[in-house]
Design a protein around this motif. Sequence first.
Motif, PDB file in Angstrom:
ATOM      1  N   ARG A 171      39.346  52.664  42.516  1.00  0.00           N
ATOM      2  CA  ARG A 171      39.329  51.944  43.959  1.00  0.00           C
ATOM      3  C   ARG A 171      39.352  50.384  43.790  1.00  0.00           C
ATOM      4  O   ARG A 171      40.206  49.886  44.349  1.00  0.00           O
ATOM      5  CB  ARG A 171      38.016  52.371  44.863  1.00  0.00           C
ATOM      6  CG  ARG A 171      38.114  51.736  46.204  1.00  0.00           C
ATOM      7  CD  ARG A 171      37.373  52.470  47.056  1.00  0.00           C
ATOM      8  NE  ARG A 171      37.770  51.919  48.573  1.00  0.00           N
ATOM      9  CZ  ARG A 171      37.523  52.693  49.923  1.00  0.00           C
ATOM     10  NH1 ARG A 171      36.822  53.861  49.624  1.00  0.00           N
ATOM     11  NH2 ARG A 171      37.994  52.107  50.687  1.00  0.00           N
ATOM     12  N   ALA A 172      38.572  50.071  42.803  1.00  0.00           N
ATOM     13  CA  ALA A 172      38.609  48.321  42.554  1.00  0.00           C
ATOM     14  C   ALA A 172      40.047  48.069  42.209  1.00  0.00           C
ATOM     15  O   ALA A 172      40.597  46.996  42.314  1.00  0.00           O
ATOM     16  CB  ALA A 172      37.434  48.157  41.471  1.00  0.00           C
ATOM     17  N   GLN A 173      40.569  49.007  41.273  1.00  0.00           N
ATOM     18  CA  GLN A 173      41.771  48.392  40.535  1.00  0.00           C
ATOM     19  C   GLN A 173      42.852  48.694  41.594  1.00  0.00           C
ATOM     20  O   GLN A 173      43.827  47.748  41.680  1.00  0.00           O
ATOM     21  CB  GLN A 173      42.068  49.726  39.637  1.00  0.00           C
ATOM     22  CG  GLN A 173      41.199  49.288  38.129  1.00  0.00           C
ATOM     23  CD  GLN A 173      41.397  50.449  37.105  1.00  0.00           C
ATOM     24  OE1 GLN A 173      41.421  51.837  37.592  1.00  0.00           O
ATOM     25  NE2 GLN A 173      41.501  50.276  35.978  1.00  0.00           N
ATOM     26  N   LEU A 174      42.877  49.576  42.476  1.00  0.00           N
ATOM     27  CA  LEU A 174      43.570  49.476  43.558  1.00  0.00           C
ATOM     28  C   LEU A 174      43.783  48.451  44.723  1.00  0.00           C
ATOM     29  O   LEU A 174      44.764  48.470  45.334  1.00  0.00           O
ATOM     30  CB  LEU A 174      43.658  51.096  44.462  1.00  0.00           C
ATOM     31  CG  LEU A 174      43.987  52.447  43.564  1.00  0.00           C
ATOM     32  CD1 LEU A 174      43.586  53.590  44.294  1.00  0.00           C
ATOM     33  CD2 LEU A 174      45.687  52.357  43.246  1.00  0.00           C
ATOM     34  N   GLU A 175      42.410  48.023  44.738  1.00  0.00           N
ATOM     35  CA  GLU A 175      42.280  46.830  45.513  1.00  0.00           C
ATOM     36  C   GLU A 175      42.775  45.508  45.137  1.00  0.00           C
ATOM     37  O   GLU A 175      42.533  44.554  45.658  1.00  0.00           O
ATOM     38  CB  GLU A 175      40.730  46.747  45.909  1.00  0.00           C
ATOM     39  CG  GLU A 175      40.400  47.662  46.841  1.00  0.00           C
ATOM     40  CD  GLU A 175      38.805  47.684  46.904  1.00  0.00           C
ATOM     41  OE1 GLU A 175      37.816  47.050  46.361  1.00  0.00           O
ATOM     42  OE2 GLU A 175      38.190  48.428  47.832  1.00  0.00           O
ATOM     43  N   GLN A 176      43.491  45.600  43.926  1.00  0.00           N
ATOM     44  CA  GLN A 176      44.177  44.350  43.383  1.00  0.00           C
ATOM     45  C   GLN A 176      45.872  44.488  43.255  1.00  0.00           C
ATOM     46  O   GLN A 176      46.311  44.611  42.010  1.00  0.00           O
ATOM     47  CB  GLN A 176      43.481  44.072  42.006  1.00  0.00           C
ATOM     48  CG  GLN A 176      42.180  43.807  41.780  1.00  0.00           C
ATOM     49  CD  GLN A 176      41.956  42.663  42.404  1.00  0.00           C
ATOM     50  OE1 GLN A 176      42.456  41.625  42.708  1.00  0.00           O
ATOM     51  NE2 GLN A 176      40.452  42.578  43.444  1.00  0.00           N
ATOM     52  N   PRO A 177      46.296  44.821  44.314  1.00  0.00           N
ATOM     53  CA  PRO A 177      47.687  45.388  44.148  1.00  0.00           C
ATOM     54  C   PRO A 177      48.711  44.138  43.502  1.00  0.00           C
ATOM     55  O   PRO A 177      49.747  44.582  42.708  1.00  0.00           O
ATOM     56  CB  PRO A 177      48.121  45.555  45.729  1.00  0.00           C
ATOM     57  CG  PRO A 177      47.163  44.549  46.466  1.00  0.00           C
ATOM     58  CD  PRO A 177      45.955  44.849  45.658  1.00  0.00           C
ATOM     59  N   LEU A 178      48.239  42.722  43.650  1.00  0.00           N
ATOM     60  CA  LEU A 178      49.040  41.824  43.024  1.00  0.00           C
ATOM     61  C   LEU A 178      49.156  41.928  41.707  1.00  0.00           C
ATOM     62  O   LEU A 178      50.132  41.669  41.108  1.00  0.00           O
ATOM     63  CB  LEU A 178      48.396  40.583  43.404  1.00  0.00           C
ATOM     64  CG  LEU A 178      48.741  40.069  44.862  1.00  0.00           C
ATOM     65  CD1 LEU A 178      48.064  38.814  45.401  1.00  0.00           C
ATOM     66  CD2 LEU A 178      50.243  39.867  45.339  1.00  0.00           C
ATOM     67  N   VAL A 179      48.072  42.281  41.078  1.00  0.00           N
ATOM     68  CA  VAL A 179      47.871  42.830  39.644  1.00  0.00           C
ATOM     69  C   VAL A 179      48.740  43.916  39.398  1.00  0.00           C
ATOM     70  O   VAL A 179      49.469  43.820  38.269  1.00  0.00           O
ATOM     71  CB  VAL A 179      46.455  42.450  39.110  1.00  0.00           C
ATOM     72  CG1 VAL A 179      46.394  42.836  37.571  1.00  0.00           C
ATOM     73  CG2 VAL A 179      45.725  41.066  39.425  1.00  0.00           C
ATOM     74  N   LEU A 180      48.357  44.881  40.034  1.00  0.00           N
ATOM     75  CA  LEU A 180      48.855  46.330  39.647  1.00  0.00           C
ATOM     76  C   LEU A 180      50.622  46.095  39.753  1.00  0.00           C
ATOM     77  O   LEU A 180      50.881  47.117  38.834  1.00  0.00           O
ATOM     78  CB  LEU A 180      48.136  47.093  40.835  1.00  0.00           C
ATOM     79  CG  LEU A 180      48.325  48.848  40.376  1.00  0.00           C
ATOM     80  CD1 LEU A 180      47.577  49.063  38.946  1.00  0.00           C
ATOM     81  CD2 LEU A 180      47.776  49.338  41.495  1.00  0.00           C
ATOM     82  N   PHE A 181      50.994  45.701  40.607  1.00  0.00           N
ATOM     83  CA  PHE A 181      52.248  45.640  40.876  1.00  0.00           C
ATOM     84  C   PHE A 181      53.063  44.390  40.039  1.00  0.00           C
ATOM     85  O   PHE A 181      54.208  44.332  40.350  1.00  0.00           O
ATOM     86  CB  PHE A 181      52.767  46.038  42.088  1.00  0.00           C
ATOM     87  CG  PHE A 181      52.246  47.154  42.749  1.00  0.00           C
ATOM     88  CD1 PHE A 181      53.127  48.453  42.409  1.00  0.00           C
ATOM     89  CD2 PHE A 181      51.321  47.278  43.596  1.00  0.00           C
ATOM     90  CE1 PHE A 181      52.567  49.458  43.036  1.00  0.00           C
ATOM     91  CE2 PHE A 181      50.633  48.442  44.079  1.00  0.00           C
ATOM     92  CZ  PHE A 181      51.459  49.621  43.829  1.00  0.00           C
ATOM     93  N   SER A 182      52.423  43.744  39.595  1.00  0.00           N
ATOM     94  CA  SER A 182      53.031  42.672  38.748  1.00  0.00           C
ATOM     95  C   SER A 182      53.845  41.624  39.483  1.00  0.00           C
ATOM     96  O   SER A 182      54.792  41.359  38.887  1.00  0.00           O
ATOM     97  CB  SER A 182      53.463  43.023  37.531  1.00  0.00           C
ATOM     98  OG  SER A 182      52.782  43.783  36.645  1.00  0.00           O
ATOM     99  N   LEU A 183      53.599  41.543  41.025  1.00  0.00           N
ATOM    100  CA  LEU A 183      54.174  40.578  41.660  1.00  0.00           C
ATOM    101  C   LEU A 183      54.438  39.236  41.252  1.00  0.00           C
ATOM    102  O   LEU A 183      53.509  38.582  40.658  1.00  0.00           O
ATOM    103  CB  LEU A 183      53.771  40.669  43.063  1.00  0.00           C
ATOM    104  CG  LEU A 183      53.710  42.238  43.898  1.00  0.00           C
ATOM    105  CD1 LEU A 183      53.242  41.877  45.369  1.00  0.00           C
ATOM    106  CD2 LEU A 183      55.142  42.744  43.929  1.00  0.00           C
ATOM    107  N   PRO A 184      55.734  38.550  41.141  1.00  0.00           N
ATOM    108  CA  PRO A 184      55.818  37.368  40.550  1.00  0.00           C
ATOM    109  C   PRO A 184      55.128  36.147  41.419  1.00  0.00           C
ATOM    110  O   PRO A 184      55.360  36.289  42.367  1.00  0.00           O
ATOM    111  CB  PRO A 184      57.609  37.288  40.236  1.00  0.00           C
ATOM    112  CG  PRO A 184      57.999  38.213  41.549  1.00  0.00           C
ATOM    113  CD  PRO A 184      57.181  39.323  41.530  1.00  0.00           C
ATOM    114  N   GLN A 185      54.501  35.184  40.666  1.00  0.00           N
ATOM    115  CA  GLN A 185      53.967  34.189  41.344  1.00  0.00           C
ATOM    116  C   GLN A 185      54.884  33.300  42.105  1.00  0.00           C
ATOM    117  O   GLN A 185      54.860  32.980  43.299  1.00  0.00           O
ATOM    118  CB  GLN A 185      53.200  33.339  40.291  1.00  0.00           C
ATOM    119  CG  GLN A 185      52.011  34.093  39.937  1.00  0.00           C
ATOM    120  CD  GLN A 185      51.071  33.164  39.094  1.00  0.00           C
ATOM    121  OE1 GLN A 185      51.371  32.094  38.933  1.00  0.00           O
ATOM    122  NE2 GLN A 185      50.085  33.402  38.415  1.00  0.00           N
ATOM    123  N   ALA A 186      56.172  33.394  41.578  1.00  0.00           N
ATOM    124  CA  ALA A 186      57.130  32.350  42.256  1.00  0.00           C
ATOM    125  C   ALA A 186      57.468  33.045  43.797  1.00  0.00           C
ATOM    126  O   ALA A 186      57.931  32.163  44.470  1.00  0.00           O
ATOM    127  CB  ALA A 186      58.570  32.587  41.530  1.00  0.00           C
TER     128      ALA A 186
END
Length: 206
Positions: A83-98
Amino acid sequence: MRRLLLALPFALLPLAIAQAAEEHDHDHQHASLSAHEHGVGRLNAALDGQTLELELDSPAMNLVGFEHAASTPADKAKVAAVRAQLEQPLVLFSLPQAANCVLSQQELNSPLFGDKPDADDDHDHDHDHKDAKDAKDADGHEHHHDHSEIHAHYQFTCSQPDALKTLDLAQVFKTFPATQKIQVQLISPNGQQGLEVTAKAATLKF
């Protein structure tokens, strides 16, 4: 909350298994559309203006390693970790910082999280195995009756959506190695597509 994905919940899924259509008969294809298949996840992705919406559905087995209600400390710790991993979607889906995406909505649901328990959660361990054995004896295939799903829905506001050229799911496969493939429905300014990604080919284009 306006949900972009409700318009086409499964409209593109047949496209995601188009390649499999050449190898399986029609009945098997139809069954696979809604089948709970270990190793296979489903992702809906929609980009509309500055709004990015992701909806991940997966058998709990792919993420947690089991589908029964967590009763031991080890099981509970594993569920909490996932659940903690799923609560970090920006990391999980590697969304570009740009793209400067900010999470605006998040919803996680699963019987393992204490949401809407499955009827079979009350069954004892031996009974579950008896059901599976009976099913296997009947048609030669083993069927479990204690399936549990994990559903994760995210909505982001991205101030630079033009930077979202691709969606990289490599981290999803790395984080949850029991996931062998993900059937994706993608809705973007460039149109709609249904495809299947694996750990070796985990990037798709918007």
